[in-house]
Design an enzyme around this catalytic site. Structure first.
Site, short mmCIF file in Angstrom:
data_model
loop_
_atom_site.label_atom_id
_atom_site.label_comp_id
_atom_site.label_asym_id
_atom_site.label_seq_id
_atom_site.Cartn_x
_atom_site.Cartn_y
_atom_site.Cartn_z
CE1 TYR A 51 -20.55 -57.45 -4.31
CE2 TYR A 51 -21.69 -56.04 -2.74
CZ TYR A 51 -20.85 -57.11 -3.00
OH TYR A 51 -20.31 -57.82 -1.98
CD GLU A 53 -22.07 -61.17 -6.23
OE1 GLU A 53 -23.07 -61.85 -6.45
OE2 GLU A 53 -21.58 -61.02 -5.11
CG ASP A 197 1.78 -68.41 -12.31
OD1 ASP A 197 1.91 -67.24 -12.73
OD2 ASP A 197 1.60 -68.67 -11.10
CB THR A 223 0.21 -61.05 -10.71
OG1 THR A 223 1.57 -61.07 -11.14
CG2 THR A 223 -0.03 -62.13 -9.68
CE LYS A 226 4.55 -61.43 -8.74
NZ LYS A 226 3.26 -62.13 -8.77
NE ARG A 232 -0.38 -56.43 -4.05
CZ ARG A 232 0.95 -56.52 -4.27
NH1 ARG A 232 1.66 -55.46 -4.59
NH2 ARG A 232 1.55 -57.67 -4.15
N1 DSN Z 1 4.97 -63.38 -3.85
C1 DSN Z 1 5.25 -63.26 -5.25
C2 DSN Z 1 6.68 -62.99 -5.53
O1 DSN Z 1 7.26 -62.22 -4.79
O2 DSN Z 1 7.23 -63.49 -6.47
C3 DSN Z 1 4.76 -64.39 -6.02
O3 DSN Z 1 3.38 -64.42 -5.90
#
Ligand code: DSN
Length: 412
Positions: A51, A53, A197, A223, A226, A232
């Site tokens: 933990y 925090e 974003d 994110t 990707k 993730r």
């Molecule tokens: N769900 C994602 C995508 O497939 O683009 C976006 O968050």
């Protein structure tokens, strides 16, 4: 996974099946990728036990001396990757990154202007079923239905009419380069903050293959799983010290509790990989492969939205091209071991559960070593599957072709 095999055979077996699926299928979901073994090891490490925090050197728990170093490394590497001053690496996901970023910039009930879902926007950019459409008054801009591209003059008109407090740019299904400078000019003209974003195109931006929102957007979110090819998770970046402090407070304790330090370690590992010259070569190949895939579909007579792509993904209007819905194609391609997702296209008349389009991306299979020639081959397999959708024997042959094609490349 010897211990798991011993302790929990059911979960072990299901992971094995998923492993086989990932090796035998052609993965074309534009938001997915295959992480390195180093990322997997960090993510699966004993750091999950801790933990922590708070933030490095300001924790609410003892025993954080190594965790602090790990989180600091993640932060420093991320700053270097995007050339920004302040970062937060604790967001559990892109959605929680967006929630914290939006809450840091504007008040409950204020106005958001984001890209509509059917034009390629994201749920958290103001969709009515998301916090962003419920806690704020949300408005949308789209793309020109003829060109499939953002019409910046239209966005400007809409923004001047609505006078949003925040404009969100960035998308989940937009195949063309986004002009962050133009968005900044529009935001300035109507007195709005700008949030970018970059979840999908982060890897292109980090390697200079797409213009950067740094210097234009007040806040940048992404994110990490990707194009960045990490675990993730989410990240938030900005260049303003006061805003950075607010973002930290808004994320923790505002939106989240204890950070996932095993994920943060895996993010750090991925950022180190992303800073290597080989990652730039990978990203160049992702873009080359997407262009080849789009080009082959155009040659095969498909309507590719906007006529092609500048980035890692493309959208195909399968309804106009072949009279089938996106859902039908998604289900059909499952039969031949190709994974895609149905996707709305600009002005889509089909409901989101069916859609007129499919979205295809090249990051995952480029990681596996697929070349332009392989992606052209994949376009032909998809076309053959659609043309022979009721011929199960033919579909079986195509499935075998996919398995053979995958054998040419290293397994994961
Ligand atoms: N769900 C994602 C995508 O497939 O683009 C976006 O968050």
């Amino acid at each position: 996974m010897d211990f798991l095999k011993e302790e929990d055979r059911e979960i072990f077996n299901l992971i094995e099946l998923e492993h086989k699926r990932q090796n035998e299928h052609i993965e074309l979901i534009a938001s997915e990728n295959f992480v390195s073994k180093a990322v997997l090891e960090a993510q699966g490490s004993i750091l999950t036990n801790k933990y922590a925090e708070g933030y490095p050197s300001k924790r609410y728990y003892g025993g954080c001396e190594f965790i602090d170093k790990i989180e600091d490394l993640a932060r420093e590497r991320l700053k270097k990757l995007f050339n920004v001053k302040y970062v937060n690496v604790q967001a559990h996901s892109g959605s929680s990154a967006n929630m914290a970023a939006i809450r840091s910039l504007i008040n409950h009930g204020d106005k958001i202007l984001g890209m509509s879902l059917d034009a390629g926007g994201h749920l958290t950019h103001g969709y009515k079923l998301s916090f962003s459409g419920q806690d704020y008054q949300s408005f949308t801009y789209g793309v020109n239905e003829e060109t499939g591209r953002i019409d910046y003059e239209e966005v400007r008109k809409t923004a001047l009419e609505i006078k949003p407090n925040l404009i969100i740019c960035g998308a989940s299904a937009y195949p063309r380069e986004i002009d962050f400078k133009k968005f900044k000019e529009i935001a300035d003209e109507c007195g709005a903050y700008l949030m970018a974003d970059i979840a999908h195109i982060a890897g292109l931006i980090a390697t200079g293959l797409h213009n950067s929102p740094v210097g234009y957007a007040d806040v940048i979110t992404s994110t990490t799983h990707k194009t960045l090819r990490g675990p993730r998770g989410g990240i938030i970046m900005c260049n303003d010290e006061e805003l950075a402090k607010k973002i930290d407070r808004t994320l923790f304790p505002g939106c989240q509790g204890g950070p996932l330090e095993h994920i943060i370690a895996a993010k750090a590992v991925a950022f180190k990989e992303d800073l290597e010259p080989s990652y730039k070569v990978y990203m160049e190949n992702v873009v080359k492969n997407a262009k080849a895939l789009a080009d082959e579909f155009v040659k095969l007579g498909y309507k590719v939205i906007s006529g092609g792509t500048d980035n890692h993904l493309l959208l195909i209007d399968v309804k106009t091209s072949k009279g089938v819905t996106g859902k039908e194609v998604e289900d059909l391609l499952q039969k031949v071991n190709i994974t895609v997702n149905k996707n709305s296209i600009p002005g889509d008349k089909e409901r989101p559960a069916y859609t007129s389009g499919i979205r295809l991306g090249t990051p995952a299979m480029t990681t596996k070593g697929y070349s332009e020639e392989d992606f052209r081959h994949v376009a032909h397999i998809i076309d053959e599957a659609i043309n022979n959708k009721n011929d199960d024997d033919y579909l079986l042959k195509l499935k075998e072709e996919v398995i053979e094609l995958n054998k040419k490349h290293p397994t994961f």
